[in-house]
Motif scaffolding. Structure first.
Motif, PDB file in Angstrom:
ATOM      1  N   UNK A  19       1.050  -1.226   0.001  1.00 46.19           N
ATOM      2  CA  UNK A  19      -0.110  -0.196   0.068  1.00 46.19           C
ATOM      3  C   UNK A  19       0.896   1.235   0.067  1.00 46.19           C
ATOM      4  N   UNK A  20       1.899   1.205   0.706  1.00 42.05           N
ATOM      5  CA  UNK A  20       3.027   2.254   0.800  1.00 42.05           C
ATOM      6  C   UNK A  20       3.323   2.510  -0.765  1.00 42.05           C
ATOM      7  N   UNK A  21       3.985   1.707  -1.307  1.00 38.46           N
ATOM      8  CA  UNK A  21       4.650   1.631  -2.679  1.00 38.46           C
ATOM      9  C   UNK A  21       3.387   2.192  -3.464  1.00 38.46           C
ATOM     10  N   UNK A  22       2.016   1.750  -3.638  1.00 35.59           N
ATOM     11  CA  UNK A  22       0.881   2.332  -4.406  1.00 35.59           C
ATOM     12  C   UNK A  22       0.569   3.540  -4.138  1.00 35.59           C
ATOM     13  N   UNK A  23       0.647   4.168  -2.895  1.00 33.68           N
ATOM     14  CA  UNK A  23       0.549   5.461  -2.799  1.00 33.68           C
ATOM     15  C   UNK A  23       1.515   6.176  -3.491  1.00 33.68           C
ATOM     16  N   UNK A  72      -0.206   6.133 -15.324  1.00 30.64           N
ATOM     17  CA  UNK A  72      -0.169   4.761 -15.781  1.00 30.64           C
ATOM     18  C   UNK A  72       0.517   3.774 -14.893  1.00 30.64           C
ATOM     19  N   UNK A  73       1.430   3.937 -14.148  1.00 25.24           N
ATOM     20  CA  UNK A  73       1.919   3.001 -13.231  1.00 25.24           C
ATOM     21  C   UNK A  73       1.182   2.658 -12.149  1.00 25.24           C
ATOM     22  N   UNK A  74       0.272   3.581 -11.570  1.00 27.56           N
ATOM     23  CA  UNK A  74      -0.778   3.430 -10.585  1.00 27.56           C
ATOM     24  C   UNK A  74      -1.662   2.500 -11.043  1.00 27.56           C
ATOM     25  N   UNK A  75      -2.436   2.727 -12.190  1.00 30.19           N
ATOM     26  CA  UNK A  75      -3.405   2.184 -12.707  1.00 30.19           C
ATOM     27  C   UNK A  75      -2.924   0.524 -12.936  1.00 30.19           C
ATOM     28  N   UNK A  76      -1.719   0.344 -13.506  1.00 31.30           N
ATOM     29  CA  UNK A  76      -1.480  -0.832 -13.955  1.00 31.30           C
ATOM     30  C   UNK A  76      -0.985  -1.586 -12.671  1.00 31.30           C
ATOM     31  N   UNK A  77      -0.679  -1.101 -11.549  1.00 32.53           N
ATOM     32  CA  UNK A  77      -0.556  -1.911 -10.249  1.00 32.53           C
ATOM     33  C   UNK A  77      -1.907  -2.353  -9.739  1.00 32.53           C
ATOM     34  N   UNK A  78      -2.845  -1.375  -9.828  1.00 36.06           N
ATOM     35  CA  UNK A  78      -4.258  -1.715  -9.442  1.00 36.06           C
ATOM     36  C   UNK A  78      -4.734  -2.892 -10.198  1.00 36.06           C
ATOM     37  N   UNK A  89     -13.407   1.175 -11.140  1.00 34.64           N
ATOM     38  CA  UNK A  89     -12.640   2.614 -11.076  1.00 34.64           C
ATOM     39  C   UNK A  89     -13.290   3.647 -10.999  1.00 34.64           C
ATOM     40  N   UNK A  90     -13.217   4.233  -9.993  1.00 38.34           N
ATOM     41  CA  UNK A  90     -13.909   5.706  -9.643  1.00 38.34           C
ATOM     42  C   UNK A  90     -12.942   6.830  -9.797  1.00 38.34           C
ATOM     43  N   UNK A  91     -13.601   7.917  -9.737  1.00 43.78           N
ATOM     44  CA  UNK A  91     -12.918   9.086  -9.825  1.00 43.78           C
ATOM     45  C   UNK A  91     -12.341   9.780  -8.510  1.00 43.78           C
ATOM     46  N   UNK A  92     -12.732   9.010  -7.367  1.00 44.40           N
ATOM     47  CA  UNK A  92     -12.392   9.741  -6.076  1.00 44.40           C
ATOM     48  C   UNK A  92     -10.653   9.360  -5.789  1.00 44.40           C
ATOM     49  N   UNK A  93     -10.161   8.261  -5.959  1.00 41.75           N
ATOM     50  CA  UNK A  93      -8.756   8.114  -5.465  1.00 41.75           C
ATOM     51  C   UNK A  93      -7.876   8.101  -6.625  1.00 41.75           C
ATOM     52  N   UNK A  94      -7.119   9.395  -6.877  1.00 38.59           N
ATOM     53  CA  UNK A  94      -5.989   9.528  -7.979  1.00 38.59           C
ATOM     54  C   UNK A  94      -6.757   9.419  -9.136  1.00 38.59           C
ATOM     55  N   UNK A  95      -8.037   9.688  -9.349  1.00 40.82           N
ATOM     56  CA  UNK A  95      -8.877   9.816 -10.509  1.00 40.82           C
ATOM     57  C   UNK A  95      -8.559   8.396 -11.495  1.00 40.82           C
ATOM     58  N   UNK A  96      -8.683   7.370 -10.884  1.00 38.96           N
ATOM     59  CA  UNK A  96      -8.638   6.076 -11.500  1.00 38.96           C
ATOM     60  C   UNK A  96      -9.573   6.091 -12.692  1.00 38.96           C
ATOM     61  N   UNK A  97     -10.743   6.715 -12.513  1.00 40.24           N
ATOM     62  CA  UNK A  97     -11.585   6.595 -13.814  1.00 40.24           C
ATOM     63  C   UNK A  97     -11.043   7.303 -14.891  1.00 40.24           C
TER      64      UNK A  97
END
Length: 201
Positions: free
Chosen positions: A10-14, A19-25, A45-53
């Motif tokens: 979770x620390x690494x994800x944060x 693109x790296x964040x989306x790929x990790x998810x 994928x929602x727009x709330x966290x780092x705008x994954x949407x």
């Protein structure tokens, strides 16, 4: 997953962006499918966290190509996308199983012959409500999908990736296989993140 490993993941994800964040998810959420252990996986994928949407709509083709996955957007609203990631041949085989096919046909899938037709029908039904047959598309045993319906989600033997009503031993074996895949995915994200950060230092 071990608590310390989960925290590290979770620390690494944060620390990740774009693109790296989306790929990790996706690599974590669809790990059993990416590893070929499960026909499909469902991720929202929602727009709330780092705008994954927005990230999903920007990078979806590129990332799915990298993971060798196909996808079907079961819902794509103003701020949320619910996406089914799948391995075509594996999902075709699973849905073609006689017991699964009989169950789907009992719900109105007789005219949906090809996988793409089945997915389109699922999408149209999913737009109205989270339909029970999505469990079959996700590779859940048909007796557990039926058990969920009959028991209204109660009286289950075990609840992890799905609610289990029969054959607990088989479910526990599958859960261990899926856990191994997600553990590998989390470890890969950690290695990537640490390598990326060391290059920047």
């Amino acid at each position: 997953m071990d608590a310390s490993l989960k925290l590290k993941y979770l620390e690494c994800l944060n620390r990740m962006q774009g693109k790296d964040y989306l790929a990790a998810i996706i690599s974590f959420g669809a790990a059993p499918t990416i590893k070929g252990r499960k026909p499909s996986s469902l991720i929202a994928f929602s727009g709330r966290r780092k705008n994954l949407f927005a990230l999903w709509h920007c990078y979806k083709q590129e990332i799915c190509l990298e993971f060798n996955l196909e996808y079907c957007e079961l819902k794509d609203g103003a701020e949320i996308a619910i996406v089914l990631f799948y391995r075509r041949k594996m999902l075709e085989r699973y849905l073609g199983n006689s017991r699964n096919l009989d169950f789907l046909n009992s719900l109105g899938y007789q005219e949906a012959v090809t996988l793409d037709e089945k997915l389109q029908l699922l999408k149209s039904r999913f737009a109205l409500t989270c339909t029970h047959e999505v469990g079959i598309f996700l590779g859940f045993p048909v007796e557990d999908v039926k058990g969920f319906i009959e028991n209204k989600g109660k009286n289950y033997l075990l609840s992890r990736y799905w609610k289990v009503y029969r054959n607990r031993e088989r479910a526990e074996l599958l859960f261990r296989i899926y856990d191994e895949a997600t553990l590998d995915a989390a470890s890969a994200v950690i290695r990537y993140s640490e390598g990326y950060n060391s290059m920047r230092d």
